[in-house]
Write a protein that holds these residues in place. Structure first.
Motif, PDB file in Angstrom:
ATOM      1  N   THR A 102       0.853  -1.183   0.000  1.00 25.59           N
ATOM      2  CA  THR A 102       0.000   0.000   0.000  1.00 25.59           C
ATOM      3  C   THR A 102       0.889   1.233   0.000  1.00 25.59           C
ATOM      4  OG1 THR A 102      -1.746  -1.157   1.178  1.00 25.59           O
ATOM      5  CG2 THR A 102      -1.824   1.248   1.218  1.00 25.59           C
ATOM      6  N   GLU A 103       0.702   2.090  -1.021  1.00 24.28           N
ATOM      7  CA  GLU A 103       1.513   3.302  -1.149  1.00 24.28           C
ATOM      8  C   GLU A 103       0.783   4.535  -0.622  1.00 24.28           C
ATOM      9  OE1 GLU A 103       4.251   5.086  -4.600  1.00 24.28           O
ATOM     10  OE2 GLU A 103       2.118   5.053  -5.114  1.00 24.28           O
ATOM     11  N   ARG A 104      -0.527   4.648  -0.954  1.00 29.89           N
ATOM     12  CA  ARG A 104      -1.309   5.809  -0.539  1.00 29.89           C
ATOM     13  C   ARG A 104      -2.731   5.395  -0.236  1.00 29.89           C
ATOM     14  NH1 ARG A 104      -1.389   9.933  -5.212  1.00 29.89           N
ATOM     15  NH2 ARG A 104      -2.534  11.210  -3.743  1.00 29.89           N
ATOM     16  N   VAL A 105      -3.362   6.157   0.652  1.00 30.26           N
ATOM     17  CA  VAL A 105      -4.795   6.019   0.904  1.00 30.26           C
ATOM     18  C   VAL A 105      -5.362   7.426   0.882  1.00 30.26           C
ATOM     19  CG1 VAL A 105      -6.597   5.257   2.478  1.00 30.26           C
ATOM     20  CG2 VAL A 105      -4.466   3.964   2.319  1.00 30.26           C
ATOM     21  N   ILE A 106      -6.415   7.623   0.090  1.00 30.01           N
ATOM     22  CA  ILE A 106      -7.014   8.940  -0.081  1.00 30.01           C
ATOM     23  C   ILE A 106      -8.497   8.860   0.285  1.00 30.01           C
ATOM     24  CG2 ILE A 106      -7.481  10.824  -1.694  1.00 30.01           C
ATOM     25  CD1 ILE A 106      -5.148   9.552  -3.426  1.00 30.01           C
ATOM     26  N   PHE A 107      -8.881   9.684   1.257  1.00 27.98           N
ATOM     27  CA  PHE A 107     -10.284   9.784   1.657  1.00 27.98           C
ATOM     28  C   PHE A 107     -10.816  11.106   1.137  1.00 27.98           C
ATOM     29  CE2 PHE A 107      -8.165   7.331   5.011  1.00 27.98           C
ATOM     30  CZ  PHE A 107      -8.955   6.189   5.021  1.00 27.98           C
ATOM     31  N   THR A 108     -11.956  11.090   0.446  1.00 28.47           N
ATOM     32  CA  THR A 108     -12.541  12.330  -0.052  1.00 28.47           C
ATOM     33  C   THR A 108     -14.019  12.383   0.322  1.00 28.47           C
ATOM     34  OG1 THR A 108     -13.022  11.332  -2.209  1.00 28.47           O
ATOM     35  CG2 THR A 108     -10.963  12.541  -2.009  1.00 28.47           C
ATOM     36  N   GLY A 109     -14.527  13.614   0.375  1.00 29.50           N
ATOM     37  CA  GLY A 109     -15.943  13.811   0.650  1.00 29.50           C
ATOM     38  C   GLY A 109     -16.194  15.248   1.014  1.00 29.50           C
ATOM     39  N   LYS A 110     -17.435  15.602   1.151  1.00 35.82           N
ATOM     40  CA  LYS A 110     -17.812  16.952   1.589  1.00 35.82           C
ATOM     41  C   LYS A 110     -18.463  16.811   2.954  1.00 35.82           C
ATOM     42  CE  LYS A 110     -16.641  19.520  -1.901  1.00 35.82           C
ATOM     43  NZ  LYS A 110     -15.581  20.422  -1.821  1.00 35.82           N
ATOM     44  N   GLN A 111     -17.813  16.523   3.965  1.00 33.87           N
ATOM     45  CA  GLN A 111     -16.396  16.338   4.159  1.00 33.87           C
ATOM     46  C   GLN A 111     -16.096  14.944   4.658  1.00 33.87           C
ATOM     47  OE1 GLN A 111     -15.308  19.839   6.677  1.00 33.87           O
ATOM     48  NE2 GLN A 111     -14.036  20.168   4.869  1.00 33.87           N
TER      49      GLN A 111
END
Length: 175
Positions: free
Chosen positions: A81-90
């Motif tokens: 695992t290199e990166r983990v990205i969480f997105t949302g408003k918010q």
């Protein structure tokens, strides 16, 4: 699901708890709890350089840790695992600390680079605990060194540090 994925996600999300001023630590027993990832959809490629995306009301829980996001992307490189990205408003993260207080963080984007051990919160981030708060548009936190930089993008940053021994007003005292 890759059996290492929940462990990697646990490490990543627990490190996000280090974002609060005055070095508040996450509940240490949480990392030994099972992790549950609930979402409307999951689209995973388990190759050495694959990506797994969870989308639609993503909720990740492990002990007292809870993360809510519109999407969670887990990016693999050379089988790790290199990166983990969480997105949302918010995207939101909350966790109980070892001292039984709570830490809450939110941002439009939480991007954790596992290789460099750096997490970047962008888009109206706010990190709060009983010990203090930090808010702005961009925060970079090195989980290895503890170095934290906020701002530098022309916007304002607000940090509030609570007194160490904040005592409630005695009964009958004016505030």
């Amino acid at each position: 699901m890759n059996p290492m994925l929940p462990a990697k996600l646990a490490s990543i999300t627990l490190l996000a708890a280090l974002l609060v001023p005055a070095a508040v630590w996450a509940k240490s027993s949480d990392r030994n709890q099972p992790m549950t990832i609930d979402s409307t959809n999951s689209d995973c490629n388990f190759s050495d350089n694959g990506k797994c995306q969870f989308s639609g009301n993503v909720v990740i829980t492990q002990g007292t840790l809870e993360i809510q996001a519109d999407t969670a992307d887990v990016i693999q490189k050379n089988g790790e695992t290199e990166r983990v990205i969480f997105t949302g408003k918010q995207a939101r993260l909350k966790q109980q600390m070892d001292d039984n207080t709570w830490m809450n963080a939110r941002a439009d984007n939480m991007d954790y680079n596992v290789t460099s051990e750096v997490i970047v919160l962008t888009g109206n981030y706010n990190v709060e605990s009983d010990r203090g708060t930090n808010a702005g548009q961009r925060m970079v936190y090195n989980t290895r060194t503890g170095a934290m930089q906020s701002g530098g993008d022309g916007t304002r940053v607000r940090t509030v540090i609570q007194p160490k021994n904040k005592a409630p007003a005695a009964q009958g005292e004016k505030k």
